[in-house]
Scaffold this motif. Structure first.
Motif, PDB file in Angstrom:
ATOM      1  N   CYS A 713       0.835  -1.214   0.000  1.00  0.00           N
ATOM      2  CA  CYS A 713       0.000   0.000   0.000  1.00  0.00           C
ATOM      3  C   CYS A 713       0.867   1.261   0.000  1.00  0.00           C
ATOM      4  N   GLY A 714       1.953   1.217   0.789  1.00  0.00           N
ATOM      5  CA  GLY A 714       2.846   2.363   0.839  1.00  0.00           C
ATOM      6  C   GLY A 714       3.452   2.668  -0.514  1.00  0.00           C
ATOM      7  N   ASP A 717       0.688   4.172  -2.868  1.00  0.00           N
ATOM      8  CA  ASP A 717       0.406   5.556  -2.489  1.00  0.00           C
ATOM      9  C   ASP A 717       1.488   6.490  -3.018  1.00  0.00           C
ATOM     10  N   GLN A 718       2.751   6.079  -2.786  1.00  0.00           N
ATOM     11  CA  GLN A 718       3.879   6.920  -3.195  1.00  0.00           C
ATOM     12  C   GLN A 718       3.941   7.059  -4.710  1.00  0.00           C
ATOM     13  N   PRO A 775       3.288   7.229   7.761  1.00  0.00           N
ATOM     14  CA  PRO A 775       2.416   7.649   6.655  1.00  0.00           C
ATOM     15  C   PRO A 775       2.422   9.160   6.510  1.00  0.00           C
ATOM     16  N   SER A 776       2.293   9.611   5.280  1.00  0.00           N
ATOM     17  CA  SER A 776       2.176  11.061   5.061  1.00  0.00           C
ATOM     18  C   SER A 776       0.771  11.490   5.445  1.00  0.00           C
ATOM     19  N   GLY A 815      -2.536   8.563   1.218  1.00  0.00           N
ATOM     20  CA  GLY A 815      -1.929   7.806   2.291  1.00  0.00           C
ATOM     21  C   GLY A 815      -2.899   7.172   3.263  1.00  0.00           C
ATOM     22  N   TYR A 818      -2.714   3.263   3.349  1.00  0.00           N
ATOM     23  CA  TYR A 818      -1.452   2.859   3.972  1.00  0.00           C
ATOM     24  C   TYR A 818      -1.533   3.004   5.493  1.00  0.00           C
ATOM     25  N   SER A 819      -2.164   4.057   5.976  1.00  0.00           N
ATOM     26  CA  SER A 819      -2.318   4.254   7.416  1.00  0.00           C
ATOM     27  C   SER A 819      -3.121   3.112   8.043  1.00  0.00           C
ATOM     28  N   ARG A 822      -0.961  -0.132   8.129  1.00  0.00           N
ATOM     29  CA  ARG A 822       0.042  -0.131   9.193  1.00  0.00           C
ATOM     30  C   ARG A 822      -0.555  -0.584  10.515  1.00  0.00           C
TER      31      ARG A 822
END
Length: 875
Positions: A713-714, A717-718, A775-776, A815, A818-819, A822
């Motif tokens: 996911c990270g 997102d990036q 996460p951003s 993000g 991704y959050s 995590r």
């Protein structure tokens, strides 16, 4: 000398700002009365006139020039931050480039206007140049028609006016301005009911009223509403209604400028609530604390009703002006004793027809559907309908004749969309169907509907109708196929008309709408079986979408439960058609090919169950294996190459993937395993254009690890991808075999580059060790800031208490997924399925998970709390 001039200009600027602020102060006082708004705007224009004239004199411009107000400023009304449009008019033969002193004076005048705070739009032309510009551009011609002399040579100005007005061909000008109007309306989707309408430019906005006066002035028919009424183009009542609604729109626009501190003509979300408070509107809250109505909803309803009236009156007056400009009128063609048709427009036999015979009102729209060549309603018809609104009362709604006519309108084989839209535009639909009137102009604060409730309903009705039209079969192939075997389209039309009709009342709008449609069917003589089907559709119109987008369609128990709820294939087909029409009628951004596939997969699986096929996961998986082997045979793999992978997979894997996906996985993983046997254990990442037809499908095969989903996911997102679905599978030898459906905003033009980017970039990301990066806290959109979604988390076990269904709802941002991932990784939760549904700026994600910590109440609370913190909107 220069310092003295600067000091003097500063004093003039301060004085102008002080006087302007004093004039605008009444706009800051709370209250909804629009009385006096035009006087205020005229006083502001007068103050600007005085300032311009003093600057003109100070600049020392020659007496044979003229300063002329044009465009909006030429109407002698000035909104707080509108441009002050002026023309420096010169006699023919004058050249500003050939006269240094004149050029210096003009430049000094214009720069001083800016220095004192006047936002001017200026042009410097001779009369000949003005005429040439006006001949070439109808917009310039319009601007010059709206002119008035501020100061300077009166004779020059009068000569200019004669020449400009002599250019105007009233008929050609009318055609040009109506074409402009149509283009502008198309730009705003032909409705005033968008959620952020433009008070000036949207249909029903102030520009529509200006168009009427422009074409009337060009034709010599009048310069004001009262003049149009005196010449019979408008009734006194219509002129009164125009002036009242124009004042409402003008007050809204003036306050918008004031709040924004600049020229802002859009009712943007950020300004709706503070603007509503200026009108004295407040949030309405019930005794139990539930929000009944937002202040912004009351404001927007005020705007929508004014814009709707303007839209209606605009049509009436423009048709009247067009008739005056037409040199000869064709003879009317009788339709029946009450109506005739002239130039394709339905016309009543007399102006008082609707008052004398109210049942003719609905007959008008039935004739519009059934009369060959009918393309609209005449100005007389529109005017008669507008002035007969009070006739459409409770007894009108109870009339057996009217009920029979309305039923006939619904059951016509064609014209239903146009008839219903026209009935809504003329206020007939809400007057006859009183429950519909309550949702006209009602906003929807769910961040994925881009239309008001009434417009959404009519969009859904349009979509349903298109399923039955051969020319739209390429847009909806499966829906068109199903519609081809459907015998009563009107059942779906009624369901579409009522599915959201109870929005905004509080409570379950599906249940409330079901009650309303039950009454409607009883009153309109709908048979019992048909009425029960319509009630079912209204009550269950959200069910199929929820199951398809949130539940595991690879679980046969999910399909069986849905099949029991539907009951039979006729109900299923009707529900599928309504569901597709509903989702496509919310916003152009909400529907996508992936949702289409989910709904179609659910439909087909449910048909099999309803057809009597007993679910047999083992037999189904064996059938998919056989089909996958046939496809693998086309790729020259060794005979038993598939066994090494398939021996590590259970029935659940084969139930969640179709044969094409199984073959694709097997082809790449088997080759990867052969290389790994020779040495090396790198992750395998493969991507392809999605078989669904939108986005990429991504395969990941790698040794399993607790934070694998979060790392993936990270990366997405990036890299700027959005995940639509993740199907997670763990093999018996502890490898992750995961499939992702992803989309990117730049997919269409860069398919090969993106496939390479994903395969190489995600592979590198999976090889990196170490803790997960933070996460951003991505920025949220303007709409989300205005209408935040309260984060919600639901964690519930499935029927066997073996797996847990995690549902989250929150405002979307970069993000976010991704959050969430995590948090799952931190608590060692295993993910089996993820369905990500983005509805405008809101996300509703569903995860099928298991893990030891879910068996402890204390840990469950910790997980839910951490998820809520992760979903919280950043400051």
């Amino acid at each position: 000398m220069g310092e003295a001039i600067a000091v003097e200009l500063a004093a003039v600027r301060d004085d102008w700002r002080t006087r302007k602020a004093a004039l605008l102060e009444p706009l800051r006082a709370p209250g909804g009365s629009s009385r006096g708004i035009h006087a205020l705007l005229r006083r502001l224009a007068h103050e600007a006139d005085t300032l311009l004239c003093s600057l003109w004199t100070a600049a020392g411009l020659p007496p044979d020039l003229a300063l002329v107000a044009v465009g909006g400023f030429g109407r002698a009304e000035l909104f707080p931050y509108s441009d002050v449009d002026v023309l420096v008019l010169m006699p023919d033969g004058t050249s500003i480039e050939g006269d240094a002193q004149l050029k210096s004076s003009v430049e000094r005048f214009i720069s001083q206007c800016w220095d004192v705070g006047l936002e001017i739009g200026s042009s410097v032309r001779t009369v000949d140049e003005c005429v040439a510009q006006a001949q070439a551009d109808v917009t310039v011609q319009t601007s010059l028609l709206e002119s008035r002399l501020l100061t300077g040579d009166l004779a020059l100005y009068r000569g200019f006016c004669r020449r400009v007005r002599g250019l105007v061909d009233p008929q050609a000008f009318f055609v040009a301005k109506t074409l402009e109007l149509n283009q502008r309306h198309n730009k705003y989707e032909n409705t005033p009911y968008s959620l952020e309408p433009n008070v000036k430019e949207s249909p029903g906005g102030l520009r529509d009223l200006q168009v009427i006066l422009w074409v009337a002035k060009a034709a010599g028919l009048g310069n004001s509403w009262d003049e149009l009424a005196r010449k019979g183009l408008a009734t006194p009542f219509e002129a009164q209604q125009i002036k009242r609604n124009e004042a409402v729109l003008s007050l809204i626009r003036a306050r918008l400028h004031l709040l924004a501190g600049r020229r802002e003509d859009r009712l943007v979300f950020d300004l709706q609530t503070p603007l509503a408070e200026l009108f004295g509107d407040r949030h309405r809250v019930a005794e139990n604390g539930r929000l009944v109505e937002r202040a912004s909803e009351a404001l927007m309803r005020r705007f929508y009703w004014a814009a709707k009236a303007v839209d209606q009156l605009n049509q009436i007056l423009l048709l009247n002006i067009e008739e005056r400009l037409r040199p000869s009128q064709p003879e009317p063609v009788p339709i029946n004793e009450r109506f005739s048709m002239r130039s394709g427009l339905i016309d009543p036999a007399s102006d008082d027809l609707y008052r004398a015979q109210p049942e003719a009102i609905l007959e008008t729209f039935l004739l519009y559907q059934t009369t060959p060549g009918a393309k609209g309603l005449s100005a007389r018809t529109l005017r008669a309908l507008y002035n007969a609104r009070d006739v459409m009362d409770a007894s009108f709604r109870r009339s057996p004749v009217n009920r029979a006519t309305f039923r006939a309108i619904l059951m016509q084989p064609q014209g239903i969309t146009h008839a219903m839209r026209l009935m809504n535009q003329t206020s007939v639909l809400g007057r006859y169907l009183w429950v519909f009137r309550r949702i006209v102009g009602q906003m929807q604060h769910d961040l994925f509907h881009v239309y008001t409730v009434d417009q959404h309903i009519l969009m859904v009705l349009r979509n349903v109708r298109r399923f039955f039209m051969p020319e739209h079969a390429h847009e909806y192939p499966f829906c068109s196929q199903l519609a081809g075997g459907w015998d009563k389209p009107w059942i779906l039309y009624i369901a579409a008309l009522f599915h959201d009709i109870a929005k905004g009342r509080g409570g379950d709008h599906s249940e409330l709408g079901c009650r309303e449609v039950r009454v409607f069917c009883r009153q309109h003589g709908i048979g019992t079986d048909d009425a029960l089907l319509i009630e079912f559709l209204v009550r269950e119109h959200l069910t199929m979408s929820r199951v398809a987008q949130k539940e595991d369609l690879g679980d046969l128990e999910v399909i069986q439960a849905f099949a029991r709820r539907v009951g039979n294939e006729r109900k299923l087909t009707a529900l599928y058609l309504l569901t597709v029409a509903d989702i496509r009628g919310t916003s152009p951004k909400v529907w996508n090919a992936w949702k289409a596939k989910l709904l179609e997969d659910l439909y087909r699986a449910t048909v099999r169950v309803l057809g009597g096929r007993a679910p047999d996961p083992q037999a189904e998986s064996e059938a998919r294996k056989r089909e996958a082997l046939v496809q693998l045979g086309l790729h020259a793999l060794p005979h038993d190459a598939h066994r090494r992978l398939w021996d590590t997979l259970d029935v659940g894997y084969f139930m969640r993937h179709d044969a094409g996906e199984i073959a694709w996985h097997t082809r790449h993983v088997s080759r990867h395993l052969a290389k790994a046997a020779a040495g090396g254990r790198r992750p395998l990442v493969r991507a392809r254009l999605s078989p669904v037809g939108e986005g990429l499908q991504v395969l990941v095969y790698t040794p399993d690890q607790p934070d694998l989903f979060a790392r993936i996911c990270g990366y997405f997102d990036q890299a700027g991808f959005s995940i639509l679905e993740a199907r997670i599978h763990t093999t018996s030898d502890q490898h992750a075999l995961d499939t992702f459906q992803v989309v990117s905003s730049i997919m269409a033009d860069h398919n090969r580059e993106l496939i390479h980017l994903v395969e190489s970039g995600l592979e590198r990301a999976l090889e990196q060790a170490g803790p997960l990066p933070a996460p951003s806290r991505g920025r949220v959109s303007r709409r989300v800031r205005s209408f935040p979604v309260t984060p919600r988390v639901s964690l519930a076990p499935d029927e066997k208490a073996q797996r847990w269904l995690l549902s989250v709802s929150a405002s979307d941002r970069v993000g976010l997924l991704y959050s969430i991932a995590r948090v799952l990784a931190r608590h060692h939760l295993n993910l089996q399925l993820a369905k990500v549904s983005t509805l405008g700026e809101r996300v509703e994600d569903t995860f099928l998970i298991d893990g030891a910590e879910l068996q402890q109440n204390k840990r469950q609370i910790e997980i839910e709390t951490e998820l809520l913190e992760a979903l919280a909107q950043p400051a």
